[in-house]
Design a protein around this motif. Structure first.
Motif, PDB file in Angstrom:
ATOM      1  N   ALA A 118      -9.044  -5.659   1.516  1.00  0.00           N
ATOM      2  CA  ALA A 118      -8.466  -5.132   0.393  1.00  0.00           C
ATOM      3  C   ALA A 118      -7.283  -4.524   0.702  1.00  0.00           C
ATOM      4  CB  ALA A 118      -9.483  -4.687  -0.629  1.00  0.00           C
ATOM      5  N   SER A 119      -6.263  -4.771  -0.112  1.00  0.00           N
ATOM      6  CA  SER A 119      -5.031  -3.722  -0.136  1.00  0.00           C
ATOM      7  C   SER A 119      -4.276  -3.539  -1.464  1.00  0.00           C
ATOM      8  CB  SER A 119      -4.295  -4.532   1.017  1.00  0.00           C
ATOM      9  OG  SER A 119      -3.440  -5.843   0.378  1.00  0.00           O
ATOM     10  N   TYR A 120      -3.798  -2.752  -1.996  1.00  0.00           N
ATOM     11  CA  TYR A 120      -3.117  -2.432  -3.027  1.00  0.00           C
ATOM     12  C   TYR A 120      -1.709  -2.153  -2.890  1.00  0.00           C
ATOM     13  CZ  TYR A 120      -2.022  -0.618  -7.699  1.00  0.00           C
ATOM     14  OH  TYR A 120      -1.698  -0.205  -8.902  1.00  0.00           O
ATOM     15  N   ASN A 121      -0.567  -2.844  -3.423  1.00  0.00           N
ATOM     16  CA  ASN A 121       0.732  -2.595  -3.017  1.00  0.00           C
ATOM     17  C   ASN A 121       1.341  -3.199  -4.094  1.00  0.00           C
ATOM     18  OD1 ASN A 121       3.035  -1.945  -1.668  1.00  0.00           O
ATOM     19  ND2 ASN A 121       2.828  -3.763  -0.572  1.00  0.00           N
ATOM     20  N   GLN A 122       2.352  -2.094  -4.538  1.00  0.00           N
ATOM     21  CA  GLN A 122       3.192  -2.752  -5.812  1.00  0.00           C
ATOM     22  C   GLN A 122       2.609  -3.205  -7.227  1.00  0.00           C
ATOM     23  OE1 GLN A 122       6.453  -5.086  -4.352  1.00  0.00           O
ATOM     24  NE2 GLN A 122       7.314  -3.292  -3.128  1.00  0.00           N
ATOM     25  N   GLY A 123       1.453  -2.418  -7.531  1.00  0.00           N
ATOM     26  CA  GLY A 123       0.719  -3.010  -8.604  1.00  0.00           C
ATOM     27  C   GLY A 123      -0.043  -4.297  -8.503  1.00  0.00           C
ATOM     28  N   ILE A 124      -0.409  -4.654  -7.336  1.00  0.00           N
ATOM     29  CA  ILE A 124      -0.996  -5.884  -7.256  1.00  0.00           C
ATOM     30  C   ILE A 124      -2.314  -5.656  -6.020  1.00  0.00           C
ATOM     31  CG2 ILE A 124      -1.324  -8.075  -6.324  1.00  0.00           C
ATOM     32  CD1 ILE A 124       0.269  -8.011  -8.798  1.00  0.00           C
ATOM     33  N   LEU A 125      -3.576  -5.731  -6.768  1.00  0.00           N
ATOM     34  CA  LEU A 125      -4.742  -5.519  -5.725  1.00  0.00           C
ATOM     35  C   LEU A 125      -5.150  -6.882  -5.055  1.00  0.00           C
ATOM     36  CD1 LEU A 125      -6.881  -3.791  -4.582  1.00  0.00           C
ATOM     37  CD2 LEU A 125      -8.248  -4.626  -6.699  1.00  0.00           C
ATOM     38  N   LYS A 126      -5.060  -6.840  -3.633  1.00  0.00           N
ATOM     39  CA  LYS A 126      -5.080  -8.080  -2.879  1.00  0.00           C
ATOM     40  C   LYS A 126      -6.492  -8.065  -2.242  1.00  0.00           C
ATOM     41  CE  LYS A 126      -0.318  -9.332  -2.517  1.00  0.00           C
ATOM     42  NZ  LYS A 126       0.816  -9.764  -1.575  1.00  0.00           N
TER      43      LYS A 126
END
Length: 145
Positions: A118-126
Motif C-alpha cells: 500500500a502507498s499514499y501519494n497526492q490524495g490517492i491510496l493505492k
C-alpha cells in the motif's frame, strides 16, 4: 386570450416569483448537499495478469490516518480522521468535508494476501494485491504442424 410563453430557464416566473429560489436554496445548500459530500471515497479497481490494483481517492489525509486490515477474505480500509475546527473563524459557506469512513472488499481466492503493498501519494491510496503463482495467466506459443 393572451398566451404566456413558459421559459424553464428563467428562475422566477410570473406566476410564482421566488418559488424556484426557495427550492434551490433548500436542495442546494442543506441536508441534501451534506449527504452528497459525506459519502464514502470513490474507488477504482483494476486487474492485470500479475495483480489486482485498488485506488481510493481520499485527499486531505495523511498515510497515518488510514487503517488497512485483512480478516479472512475481507480487505477493510478505514480512517477515523476528524476535521479540525479553527478557533475564531466564522464560515459563510463550508464545503470541505473530512469524515471517518470504512470500505470493505471481498478478496478473490487468487489474491496473495501475504504480499499486499500500500502507498499514499497526492490524495490517492493505492493497494497492489499480487496474484498467487497458480492464478497468474500462463501464455505460451503453440506450434502449428
Amino acid at each position: 386570450m393572451t398566451l404566456v410563453k413558459f421559459n424553464p430557464e428563467k428562475k422566477n416566473n410570473a406566476l410564482l416569483p421566488g418559488f424556484n429560489d426557495i427550492f434551490e436554496s433548500v436542495l442546494g445548500d442543506t441536508f441534501f448537499t451534506e449527504r452528497r459530500m459525506n459519502s464514502v471515497p470513490a474507488v477504482n479497481i483494476s486487474e492485470s495478469s500479475e495483480a489486482y490494483q485498488i485506488e481510493l481517492a481520499a485527499p486531505g489525509l495523511k498515510k497515518e490516518d488510514f487503517k488497512v486490515s485483512i480478516e479472512r477474505d475481507m480487505l477493510t480500509i478505514s480512517t477515523q480522521h476528524q476535521e479540525q475546527t479553527a478557533e475564531g473563524k466564522t464560515y459563510n459557506r463550508k464545503e470541505f468535508s473530512f469524515s471517518a469512513f470504512t470500505r470493505a472488499f471481498t478478496l478473490p481466492e487468487s489474491a496473495d494476501t501475504e504480499k499486499i503493498r500500500a502507498s499514499y501519494n497526492q490524495g490517492i491510496l493505492k493497494l497492489e494485491l499480487p496474484k498467487k503463482e497458480e492464478a497468474k495467466a500462463v501464455s505460451r506459443q503453440i506450434e502449428i504442424q
